[in-house]
Scaffold this motif. Structure first.
Motif, PDB file in Angstrom:
ATOM      1  N   GLY A  28       8.969  45.977  20.114  1.00 22.25           N
ATOM      2  CA  GLY A  28       7.840  45.793  21.013  1.00 22.25           C
ATOM      3  C   GLY A  28       8.330  45.427  22.395  1.00 22.25           C
ATOM      4  O   GLY A  28       9.476  44.997  22.571  1.00 22.25           O
ATOM      5  N   ASP A  94       5.593  53.896  16.614  1.00 20.86           N
ATOM      6  CA  ASP A  94       6.122  52.590  16.994  1.00 20.86           C
ATOM      7  C   ASP A  94       6.335  52.490  18.501  1.00 20.86           C
ATOM      8  O   ASP A  94       6.052  51.461  19.107  1.00 20.86           O
ATOM      9  N   THR A  97       3.001  52.171  20.379  1.00 19.51           N
ATOM     10  CA  THR A  97       2.382  50.856  20.311  1.00 19.51           C
ATOM     11  C   THR A  97       2.714  50.002  21.538  1.00 19.51           C
ATOM     12  O   THR A  97       1.939  49.131  21.926  1.00 19.51           O
ATOM     13  N   THR A  98       3.874  50.275  22.157  1.00 12.55           N
ATOM     14  CA  THR A  98       4.218  49.504  23.366  1.00 12.55           C
ATOM     15  C   THR A  98       3.178  49.705  24.470  1.00 12.55           C
ATOM     16  O   THR A  98       2.995  48.838  25.314  1.00 12.55           O
ATOM     17  N   GLU A 101       0.839  46.971  24.107  1.00 17.11           N
ATOM     18  CA  GLU A 101       1.408  45.630  24.299  1.00 17.11           C
ATOM     19  C   GLU A 101       1.540  45.238  25.758  1.00 17.11           C
ATOM     20  O   GLU A 101       1.695  44.058  26.067  1.00 17.11           O
ATOM     21  N   ALA A 162      -4.305  53.054  19.503  1.00 15.66           N
ATOM     22  CA  ALA A 162      -4.620  51.794  18.807  1.00 15.66           C
ATOM     23  C   ALA A 162      -4.937  52.039  17.337  1.00 15.66           C
ATOM     24  O   ALA A 162      -4.457  51.319  16.457  1.00 15.66           O
ATOM     25  N   ALA A 165      -1.786  52.977  15.569  1.00 15.88           N
ATOM     26  CA  ALA A 165      -0.894  51.829  15.470  1.00 15.88           C
ATOM     27  C   ALA A 165      -1.324  50.901  14.345  1.00 15.88           C
ATOM     28  O   ALA A 165      -0.494  50.253  13.715  1.00 15.88           O
ATOM     29  N   THR A 166      -2.643  50.831  14.094  1.00 15.82           N
ATOM     30  CA  THR A 166      -3.104  49.920  13.053  1.00 15.82           C
ATOM     31  C   THR A 166      -3.193  50.604  11.695  1.00 15.82           C
ATOM     32  O   THR A 166      -3.542  49.961  10.714  1.00 15.82           O
TER      33      THR A 166
ATOM     34  N   ALA B 103      -1.523  45.032  17.131  1.00 18.68           N
ATOM     35  CA  ALA B 103      -1.455  46.344  16.471  1.00 18.68           C
ATOM     36  C   ALA B 103      -0.167  46.511  15.670  1.00 18.68           C
ATOM     37  O   ALA B 103      -0.186  46.955  14.519  1.00 18.68           O
ATOM     38  N   ARG B 104       0.963  46.150  16.274  1.00 22.94           N
ATOM     39  CA  ARG B 104       2.251  46.305  15.587  1.00 22.94           C
ATOM     40  C   ARG B 104       2.297  45.454  14.313  1.00 22.94           C
ATOM     41  O   ARG B 104       2.735  45.912  13.263  1.00 22.94           O
ATOM     42  N   ARG B 107       0.296  46.873  11.446  1.00 19.03           N
ATOM     43  CA  ARG B 107       0.916  47.956  10.696  1.00 19.03           C
ATOM     44  C   ARG B 107       2.091  47.458   9.846  1.00 19.03           C
ATOM     45  O   ARG B 107       2.303  47.940   8.738  1.00 19.03           O
TER      46      ARG B 107
END
Lengths: 188, 188
Positions: A28, A94, A97-98, A101, A162, A165-166, B103-104, B107
């Motif tokens: 992340g 993955d 997802t950043t 963040e 989102a 990612a979930t 989110a990370r 998962r």
């Protein structure tokens, strides 16, 4: 600059960018520390920051590469096709997802926000231009301003990232994209 | 239990939850350390974790409060009205950003994922039930399965939070919600 040095430079930059992308994807944005970047890239911080000024510069360059690649698809086939491509590439989740963040940093850090906006400009410009052409050709609904359609598609992109990612089901998300596509298409 | 003790307990829980919400909003999920929770709440970790087992339990309880409040609106006026309410409450943006930051973890951490899903169930159930009634009344388009519409609305909610968190113009986002609403409405 002699060719061999240029090649070496390019290879070194590539090594750093590929390693950094893996590192951000794994840990992340916040937790991708300099120490972890060194480990994932396999170079010392001195070597890394000789090529990229700091962690943010590295991150922005990865964002710029993304935007460039997505802009090419967006320009020819539209932003919804970009999203369909994301759905088909689960190994990228993955890293994607950043994008979520950094939301807090984007709002609270004007310098970061500007750096990000500059690197994303290519995708934004490609989408604007594509929407203009689609509207002209009568393929885009005429009753909604183009900037609203553009914001809508950006919102759907963030929402898609989102939901992916979930852990949402990609098949349902594909059906959602069909609905989104129909909702901006001209009904003629 | 005597009334005075019950009242005291409820007030203490409220103090902890309100402080924790401010702390998560200010620092984000990851950086809201136990030390920062102590400072923002104004109680020792011993006192805090006497009432809530750990940081995640606290976070889930805040999520459950959100879901309960949103479910009430979703049940009567639909999930799009929930989103319009979010747009009208900018003081909540910082807290909402935590939705993206987890989110990370959602998962990669099955226990966290389940805890979150349980606390969000009320909103999800209210939306499902509302969509069922709307479809029955002929107000929802019939050519798209309800679960796709539901996922679409969830995606739009996440996308909305992301665009708000990064600083998009609320007026444009309001127009986007009009477009979203029209896209799920029956065209009869």
């Amino acid at each position: 600059m002699p060719r061999v040095t240029e090649d070496h430079l390019a290879a070194r930059r590539r090594q750093i960018l590929d390693g950094a992308r893996r590192c951000f994807a794994q840990y992340g944005y916040e937790s991708a520390t300099v120490r972890r970047l060194e480990q994932t890239i396999g170079l010392s911080r001195g070597a890394i920051f000789h090529h990229f000024r700091d962690k943010d510069t590295l991150f922005f360059e990865l964002a710029r590469e993304d935007a460039e690649r997505m802009a090419e698809v967006a320009s020819k086939e539209g932003l919804i096709q970009v999203m369909r491509d994301l759905l088909a590439a689960p190994e990228q989740f993955d890293w994607l997802t950043t994008r979520l963040e950094i939301a807090r940093k984007l709002r609270n850090d004007p310098g970061f926000r500007q750096g990000w906006a500059e690197r994303s400009a290519e995708l934004s410009d490609a989408t604007t231009e594509r929407l203009r052409r689609q509207k002209q050709a009568g393929r885009l609904r005429a009753d909604v301003p183009s900037n609203v359609v553009h914001t809508y598609l950006d919102l759907v992109l963030d929402g898609l990232v989102a939901r992916l990612a979930t852990g949402d089901d990609p098949n349902t998300l594909r059906a959602v994209l069909d609905l989104v596509e129909a909702s901006v298409r001209s009904s003629d």
